[in-house]
Design an enzyme around this catalytic site. Structure first.
Site, PDB file in Angstrom:
ATOM      1  N   TRP A 198      33.475  70.300 -58.628  1.00 54.14           N
ATOM      2  CA  TRP A 198      31.914  70.189 -58.991  1.00 54.14           C
ATOM      3  C   TRP A 198      31.380  69.125 -59.253  1.00 54.14           C
ATOM      4  O   TRP A 198      30.362  68.485 -59.090  1.00 54.14           O
ATOM      5  CB  TRP A 198      31.914  71.385 -59.999  1.00 54.14           C
ATOM      6  CG  TRP A 198      31.955  72.568 -59.512  1.00 54.14           C
ATOM      7  CD1 TRP A 198      33.125  73.448 -59.673  1.00 54.14           C
ATOM      8  CD2 TRP A 198      31.225  73.178 -58.172  1.00 54.14           C
ATOM      9  NE1 TRP A 198      32.893  74.705 -58.865  1.00 54.14           N
ATOM     10  CE2 TRP A 198      32.004  74.642 -57.917  1.00 54.14           C
ATOM     11  CE3 TRP A 198      30.311  72.934 -57.462  1.00 54.14           C
ATOM     12  CZ2 TRP A 198      31.395  75.632 -56.713  1.00 54.14           C
ATOM     13  CZ3 TRP A 198      29.957  73.876 -56.296  1.00 54.14           C
ATOM     14  CH2 TRP A 198      30.531  75.065 -55.973  1.00 54.14           C
ATOM     15  N   ASP A 229      27.037  69.945 -66.988  1.00 56.46           N
ATOM     16  CA  ASP A 229      27.217  71.287 -66.303  1.00 56.46           C
ATOM     17  C   ASP A 229      27.911  72.275 -67.052  1.00 56.46           C
ATOM     18  O   ASP A 229      29.202  72.016 -67.013  1.00 56.46           O
ATOM     19  CB  ASP A 229      27.660  70.677 -64.789  1.00 56.46           C
ATOM     20  CG  ASP A 229      27.782  72.047 -63.988  1.00 56.46           C
ATOM     21  OD1 ASP A 229      27.552  72.949 -64.263  1.00 56.46           O
ATOM     22  OD2 ASP A 229      28.330  71.830 -62.745  1.00 56.46           O
ATOM     23  N   LYS A 285      28.129  83.205 -63.991  1.00 57.16           N
ATOM     24  CA  LYS A 285      29.515  83.530 -64.582  1.00 57.16           C
ATOM     25  C   LYS A 285      29.658  84.202 -65.966  1.00 57.16           C
ATOM     26  O   LYS A 285      30.364  85.155 -66.242  1.00 57.16           O
ATOM     27  CB  LYS A 285      30.243  82.078 -64.605  1.00 57.16           C
ATOM     28  CG  LYS A 285      30.277  81.534 -63.357  1.00 57.16           C
ATOM     29  CD  LYS A 285      30.481  80.139 -62.888  1.00 57.16           C
ATOM     30  CE  LYS A 285      30.150  79.613 -61.796  1.00 57.16           C
ATOM     31  NZ  LYS A 285      30.980  80.096 -60.649  1.00 57.16           N
TER      32      LYS A 285
HETATM   33  N1  PLP Z   1      29.100  73.888 -60.998  1.00 48.68           N
HETATM   34  C1  PLP Z   1      29.875  74.539 -61.326  1.00 48.68           C
HETATM   35  C2  PLP Z   1      30.827  74.331 -62.760  1.00 48.68           C
HETATM   36  C3  PLP Z   1      30.264  75.828 -60.618  1.00 48.68           C
HETATM   37  O1  PLP Z   1      31.262  76.559 -60.993  1.00 48.68           O
HETATM   38  C4  PLP Z   1      29.366  75.845 -59.485  1.00 48.68           C
HETATM   39  C5  PLP Z   1      29.541  77.157 -58.677  1.00 48.68           C
HETATM   40  O2  PLP Z   1      30.606  77.949 -58.946  1.00 48.68           O
HETATM   41  C6  PLP Z   1      28.262  75.198 -59.309  1.00 48.68           C
HETATM   42  C7  PLP Z   1      28.101  73.950 -60.108  1.00 48.68           C
HETATM   43  C8  PLP Z   1      27.333  75.399 -58.110  1.00 48.68           C
HETATM   44  O3  PLP Z   1      26.682  76.461 -58.360  1.00 48.68           O
HETATM   45  P1  PLP Z   1      25.686  77.141 -57.359  1.00 48.68           P
HETATM   46  O4  PLP Z   1      26.689  77.748 -56.520  1.00 48.68           O
HETATM   47  O5  PLP Z   1      24.997  78.004 -58.300  1.00 48.68           O
HETATM   48  O6  PLP Z   1      24.885  76.192 -56.644  1.00 48.68           O
END
Ligand code: PLP
Length: 364
Positions: free
Chosen positions: A101, A170, A194
Site C-alpha cells: 500500500w 495511512d 476494516k
Molecule cells: N491503505 C491500506 C492500508 C489498505 O489496506 C487499503 C485497502 O485495503 C487501502 C489503502 C486502499 O483502500 P481503498 O480500497 O479503500 O481505496
C-alpha cells in the site's frame, strides 16, 4: 461462522443489530437514515455525533479538523500530494515503503512532485529497517508512511521521528486499535471498511495549519480546505456509512475505548503468533518480530517452505468449518488472519484450536 476478512470486514454484532432495528425507521422519523437529506437536522446530528465521539476516543486536539470523505484510501493516495506537496518550495515528499500500500501511494505521489524514497524499495516486505538507515530530507513537504500494511502484515510499533517534517499516515487497517498521540501527526487518513465501519467513508484527520495548500488542479472534492470549510458537506457525503461509523464509535466507547481495543488486539494476535512460534515450522510468518502486525497475520503452511496442497486444504477445510475469508492476498499467497476490532478474543481462540487440529492431522 466467523469472518476473518481483511476488508470489508466483520462489524460488531451489536452495531449490526442496532442498525437493523433502525433500518426502516430512524428515531421514529418514519424514514431510514439512507433517505435523509444530508442537509437535514437529523443527519447533521448524526454527523456531529460521529465526529464528537471520534474526537473523544482518539483525544484529537482542537487544532485538527475531522473530515468524512469518499474515494477510499486510494483516493487519499492522490489527495495527500495534491494538497500537501506544495507545502514547501521543493515540492518533494519523503515516502517509506514497507509494503504494497505504501508502494502504491508513492507511485501515485510521483505524478505531483518529487518523491524521495527514504529506503531503497525492498524486494520483499518483511521488515522495517532501523531508523538510522533512513535518508530523510529535512526540506520535504511531508513524510509518508503506512502504519499497517494490510497485505504484507508489516505494522509500525512506533511513530517515526521526522525532526519537524509533518507526518502523513495511512491508518486504514489499524486506526482505533492502539493508543496514539495524535499531535505527532500532520494528517491521518483511513478507509472505514476494516475497523470502523462499512466501505464508502474515508476519514481524514488533519492539522489546521496544513490546510490551504492544494494545487490548482486538485479536484474540489479532494480539496481539504473546501471540505473542512463545509464540514464535509460540500457535496453529498456517504451518509449511511457515516451513520454506521458513528454506531461503531459508540460501541468502542461502550466496551472500553481504544484501550480495550488495544488490549484485545495484543491478546488475539498473541494467540496466533504463539501458535506459529510453537508449531516447529508448520505455520510460518515471514515477518521480523518487531514489525509483526496485530491486525493482519500472513502465514505460509508447510514444514519445508510453503506447501500449496496443504494451503489449499487449509483454505477449504477452514471455510467448510465456518472460518471465513482466510485466504492470503493473491500477491503473497498462503493464508492471512485478519483480527480487526470486531473479531473477539473467543473467536480467535476458536480459530487457534482449529489451526492446532489442522496441524496435528497434517504433520507428516
Ligand atoms: N491503505 C491500506 C492500508 C489498505 O489496506 C487499503 C485497502 O485495503 C487501502 C489503502 C486502499 O483502500 P481503498 O480500497 O479503500 O481505496
Amino acid at each position: 461462522v466467523i469472518n476473518f476478512s481483511a476488508g470489508p470486514a466483520k462489524l460488531p454484532a451489536a452495531v449490526l443489530a442496532h442498525a437493523q432495528k433502525e433500518m426502516l425507521d430512524h428515531k421514529d422519523s418514519g424514514v431510514s437514515v439512507m433517505e435523509l437529506s444530508h442537509r437535514s437536522s437529523e443527519f447533521i446530528k448524526i454527523l456531529h455525533a460521529a465526529e464528537e465521539k471520534l474526537r473523544h476516543l482518539l483525544t484529537i486536539p482542537d487544532n485538527y479538523k475531522v473530515l468524512f470523505l469518499q474515494g477510499g484510501g486510494t483516493g487519499q493516495f492522490s489527495a495527500v500530494p495534491l494538497n500537501l506537496m506544495q507545502l514547501k518550495p521543493g515540492h518533494s515528499a519523503d515516502y517509506i515503503i514497507t509494503g504494497s500500500w505504501s508502494a502504491k501511494a508513492a507511485q501515485e505521489a510521483e505524478k505531483y512532485g518529487t518523491v524521495n524514497l527514504v529506503l531503497p524499495k525492498p524486494k520483499k516486505y518483511t521488515s522495517i529497517p532501523d531508523r538510522s538507515t533512513w535518508t530523510l530530507n529535512p526540506d520535504a513537504s511531508y513524510f509518508y508512511y503506512c502504519a499497517n500494511e494490510t497485505i504484507d502484515g508489516v505494522e509500525f510499533q512506533y511513530i517515526p521521528e521526522t525532526n519537524g517534517v509533518p507526518i502523513v499516515c495511512d491508518m486504514s487497517s489499524n486506526i482505533l486499535t492502539r493508543h496514539l498521540d495524535i499531535s505527532k501527526f500532520g494528517l491521518i487518513f483511513a478507509g472505514a471498511q476494516k475497523n470502523i465501519g462499512p466501505a464508502g467513508v474515508t476519514l481524514v484527520i488533519i492539522r489546521e495549519d496544513l490546510i490551504g495548500f492544494a494545487m490548482k488542479v486538485c479536484p474540489v472534492i479532494f480539496d481539504y480546505k473546501v471540505q473542512a470549510g463545509n464540514n464535509s458537506l460540500y457535496n453529498t457525503p456517504p451518509t449511511y456509512g457515516i451513520y454506521m461509523m458513528g454506531l461503531v464509535f459508540d460501541w468502542i466507547e461502550e466496551v472500553g475505548g481504544v484501550h480495550k481495543m488495544e488490549e484485545n488486539a495484543i491478546k488475539k494476535s498473541g494467540l496466533v503468533y504463539e501458535l506459529i512460534d510453537n508449531s516447529e515450522g508448520f505455520y510460518n510468518c515471514p515477518l521480523d518480530l518487531d514489525c509483526r502486525s496485530r491486525m493482519n497475520i500472513p502465514i505460509r503452511i508447510g514444514f519445508h517452505g510453503a506447501h500449496d496442497v496443504l494451503e489449499k486444504k487449509f483454505s477449504d477445510e477452514s471455510t467448510s468449518n465456518g472460518y471465513l475469508q482466510l485466504k492470503g492476498h493473491r500477491s503473497v499467497g498462503g493464508i492471512r488472519v485478519s483480527l480487526y476490532n470486531a473479531v473477539t478474543v473467543e473467536e480467535t481462540e476458536h480459530l487457534v484450536e482449529f489451526m492446532k487440529g489442522f496441524m496435528s492431522r497434517n504433520r507428516q
